[in-house]
Motif scaffolding. Structure first.
Motif, mmCIF file in Angstrom:
data_model
loop_
_atom_site.group_PDB
_atom_site.id
_atom_site.type_symbol
_atom_site.label_atom_id
_atom_site.label_comp_id
_atom_site.label_asym_id
_atom_site.label_seq_id
_atom_site.Cartn_x
_atom_site.Cartn_y
_atom_site.Cartn_z
ATOM 1 N N GLU A 178 -13.343 2.278 -15.463
ATOM 2 C CA GLU A 178 -14.662 2.654 -14.944
ATOM 3 C C GLU A 178 -15.535 3.309 -16.015
ATOM 4 N N LEU A 195 -15.529 -0.133 -6.066
ATOM 5 C CA LEU A 195 -15.123 1.256 -6.303
ATOM 6 C C LEU A 195 -15.780 1.774 -7.567
ATOM 7 N N PRO A 244 0.813 -1.218 0.000
ATOM 8 C CA PRO A 244 0.000 0.000 0.000
ATOM 9 C C PRO A 244 0.850 1.273 0.000
ATOM 10 N N VAL A 301 -7.577 4.573 -0.033
ATOM 11 C CA VAL A 301 -8.122 3.273 -0.447
ATOM 12 C C VAL A 301 -7.268 2.142 0.117
ATOM 13 N N ALA A 302 -5.953 2.297 0.064
ATOM 14 C CA ALA A 302 -5.071 1.250 0.598
ATOM 15 C C ALA A 302 -5.337 1.046 2.088
ATOM 16 N N GLU A 325 -8.582 -0.834 2.505
ATOM 17 C CA GLU A 325 -8.381 -2.234 2.110
ATOM 18 C C GLU A 325 -7.682 -3.036 3.210
ATOM 19 N N LEU A 353 -16.598 -2.102 -10.194
ATOM 20 C CA LEU A 353 -15.231 -2.617 -10.128
ATOM 21 C C LEU A 353 -14.924 -3.028 -8.694
ATOM 22 N N LEU A 358 -16.032 7.709 -5.940
ATOM 23 C CA LEU A 358 -15.239 8.924 -6.060
ATOM 24 C C LEU A 358 -15.890 9.775 -7.132
ATOM 25 N N SER A 374 0.695 8.541 -11.120
ATOM 26 C CA SER A 374 -0.645 8.813 -11.615
ATOM 27 C C SER A 374 -1.209 7.596 -12.354
ATOM 28 N N GLY A 391 -0.013 5.353 -4.946
ATOM 29 C CA GLY A 391 -0.447 6.722 -4.702
ATOM 30 C C GLY A 391 0.575 7.771 -5.061
ATOM 31 N N PHE A 392 1.742 7.395 -5.540
ATOM 32 C CA PHE A 392 2.728 8.400 -5.924
ATOM 33 C C PHE A 392 2.791 8.517 -7.430
ATOM 34 N N TYR A 413 -6.080 9.730 -2.546
ATOM 35 C CA TYR A 413 -7.066 8.660 -2.685
ATOM 36 C C TYR A 413 -6.482 7.261 -2.696
ATOM 37 N N MET A 414 -5.344 7.086 -3.362
ATOM 38 C CA MET A 414 -4.765 5.742 -3.385
ATOM 39 C C MET A 414 -4.334 5.321 -1.978
ATOM 40 N N GLN A 415 -3.771 6.273 -1.233
ATOM 41 C CA GLN A 415 -3.377 5.977 0.144
ATOM 42 C C GLN A 415 -4.605 5.679 0.998
ATOM 43 N N MET A 471 -4.564 5.361 -10.855
ATOM 44 C CA MET A 471 -5.842 6.071 -10.752
ATOM 45 C C MET A 471 -6.384 6.389 -12.147
ATOM 46 N N GLN A 472 -5.497 6.785 -13.046
ATOM 47 C CA GLN A 472 -5.908 7.063 -14.417
ATOM 48 C C GLN A 472 -6.426 5.787 -15.092
ATOM 49 N N LEU A 528 -8.361 12.838 -11.212
ATOM 50 C CA LEU A 528 -7.853 11.842 -10.270
ATOM 51 C C LEU A 528 -6.430 11.456 -10.650
ATOM 52 N N GLY A 529 -5.695 10.981 -9.705
ATOM 53 C CA GLY A 529 -4.407 10.397 -10.035
ATOM 54 C C GLY A 529 -3.236 11.344 -9.914
ATOM 55 N N PHE A 530 -3.478 12.599 -9.529
ATOM 56 C CA PHE A 530 -2.349 13.516 -9.371
ATOM 57 C C PHE A 530 -2.050 13.728 -7.906
ATOM 58 N N GLU A 531 -2.970 13.303 -7.077
ATOM 59 C CA GLU A 531 -2.783 13.463 -5.654
ATOM 60 C C GLU A 531 -2.557 12.086 -5.081
ATOM 61 N N SER A 532 -1.756 12.021 -4.036
ATOM 62 C CA SER A 532 -1.544 10.731 -3.414
ATOM 63 C C SER A 532 -2.702 10.371 -2.494
ATOM 64 N N VAL A 572 -6.491 -4.217 -2.939
ATOM 65 C CA VAL A 572 -5.063 -3.928 -2.831
ATOM 66 C C VAL A 572 -4.460 -5.048 -1.995
#
Lengths: 344, 344
Positions: A89, B101, A72, B85-86, B89, A99, B68, A79, A76-77, B81-83, A82-83, B75-79, A103
């Protein structure tokens, strides 16, 4: 209490059971007004069983599964994911699919997830990313009772399953050729984890193209984290600090590590691109917001995700397995690359 | 063909039906060897119904839903959401739950998803993020047949539902106080979309604390994209270029926009922190990989996600709605902030 059926809802709403079915399943064929009415009555009556009933009748879960088998803290670092998920989606939403995202901290956890999804039919199909060499997941995705799957990766890594892939070797070659033509002679490749199949393909193409063009190559492996990008870049550049014979160009296998490299160059007082050229992969809005803007291998990742989803729907509809090449990442030349200061 | 039951699997495996149930549901209570054997036999026999049967019996889907509602391209430029979501999870995996999701391009699409999940009982509970003012989703999350939900946001925005939140106002105040104590008199706030409730809370706290300390504030609104960060920062800094009375410190509501700001400062020839101080929120590995390293409001986002998931499980188990404050983001002072050059 007796079980609520769609006939109950149809009677109460004064519409056909077909209309109720369309409305409840989010499909076209009914007006928005009817849909609202049906959903409201369904909620009032406590109607619930749809996905369960569909599953028991041998129909669909209307769900696609995706496991991201990365620690995990390494997500998140970049892109990329998420893209990619957003692209998947976009196609799922059009078909009213969801979906199921997992993780998994390691491959064992991912395998447990696949076994469970297969045994319990929790999903109608699977998108498998980051194929490894060898990849134990492939064994769970073949055979008569296997779930339909699309592997996101080179056909050589997909074990005969449907694959959607980019020609990473061609992308790498275009990048090395560009740097060689600028006059660079000593380049570095800050690459990804050794367990990923695409890392091998990229590493191999990089080494071959560099050798063919008489370049020396230094390789540093990372787990794609910015920290690893910092360490690798310091190691490569601190020693030489632009001295003759030192590395004059660095190619990164992710945008986050390239970003970290840009920070290290500033820290060491090296000018980009005068003292060192930097290239990122994948391209992202962050690459365009950097100063100088980063030259990058560019790929429409959301479109890639959408393409993968379409192929998975074809596979779930019974189409035979096949391989589909997506757009090859293209080199977008920006301000972070130039001829080396000591060349020419 | 007759339906395969867990009794069939138990007979074939030579174990109890309870052991089969444990194994198929991924719960403790059986050895790894037994689990493997049961899963193998279940797959061989084509056993499938678990999630469907559970749903029909009024039990659980073992799935939690998260929508979301942002345009995919943002989406995907910021850490974050992935963090986040992790973190969710990590708690779901421990209970063998999955995360459904959905990336919804707008609020209407998100509402359709909620209605569908509620009507069809596709999930056992919902994590709702980015509460708006007003938020039409809340209407779908109250009432007898509503799905259990946790709102990630201030209790003032949660409509009486369970909320898990951070004290953003306190975090903002600590940041403004720090800049004031360094001697800054003209500061800027590059903030988020007006429709998010947390934007109002942050904007309001920023304006009040700045006024109390006699600072002037310029506000620029963004959609959190790096492009918007570039535009806002150019607009703020190009005019003044460090001239007396100009903005000497900029606080960003995301890490991606702060990163973009760092690039613009370099482009304009402004030194960070000598000519302008920059602060990011949230902190991320990218902030630590930047040069200079970015001062940031730091929050363990994965832990926040895990906290949210635990509260949702409590709620699904029938606990009453309540509000839970998570750790307040703390200011991590790094190299991007200093007293203004013209002060003192």
């Amino acid at each position: 209490m007796a079980r609520i059926t769609i006939a109950d809802i149809a009677r109460r709403a004064g519409v056909s059971t077909a209309a109720v079915s369309y409305a409840l399943n989010g499909r076209p064929g009914v007006s928005d007004t009817t849909r609202e009415l049906v959903l409201q009555i369904a909620a009032e009556l406590g109607w619930a069983p749809s996905s369960a009933a569909r599953s028991l009748s041998g129909a669909y879960t209307e769900t696609v599964g995706l496991v991201l088998a990365r620690a995990p803290e390494t997500l998140g670092f970049e892109s990329f994911y998420m893209q990619f998920v957003a692209g998947i989606e976009s196609e799922l939403a059009a078909r009213d699919y969801g979906l199921l995202l997992q993780v998994a901290p390691d491959v064992d956890a991912e395998l447990r997830t696949y076994r469970k999804w297969r045994a319990a039919r929790r999903v109608d199909g699977i998108v498998m990313v980051d194929p490894r060499v060898p990849d134990p997941r492939l064994d769970l995705l073949v055979g008569e009772d296997a779930l339909p799957a699309v592997v996101v990766g080179d056909p050589s890594l997909s074990g005969g399953l449907t694959s959607v892939y980019t020609d990473d070797a061609a992308a790498v070659r275009s990048c090395v050729a560009y740097l060689a033509e600028l006059g660079h002679r000593a380049v570095a490749h800050v690459t990804g984890p050794a367990e990923f199949g695409h890392t091998h393909i990229r590493d191999d193409a990089f080494a071959r193209e560099a050798a063919a063009r008489g370049l020396t190559v230094e390789v540093r492996r990372t787990d794609y984290t910015p920290e690893a990008g910092v360490t690798a870049t310091r190691d490569l550049l601190a020693r030489d600090r632009g001295a003759p014979g030192g590395v004059t160009a660095v190619v990164y296998d992710s945008d986050a590590t390239a970003f970290a490299g840009l920070g290290v160059a500033a820290e060491l007082g090296l000018r980009v691109p005068d003292d060192v050229s930097l290239v990122a992969w994948d391209d992202s809005p962050l690459c365009r917001a950097a100063f100088p803007q980063l030259t990058a291998l560019s790929h429409d990742v959301a479109k890639y995700g959408a393409h993968v989803a379409r192929r998975l729907f074809e596979r779930m509809a019974g189409e035979p397995a096949a391989s589909y090449r997506d757009q090859t990442p293209e080199l977008r030349i920006r301000a972070s690359t130039a001829p080396p200061a000591l060349a020419g």
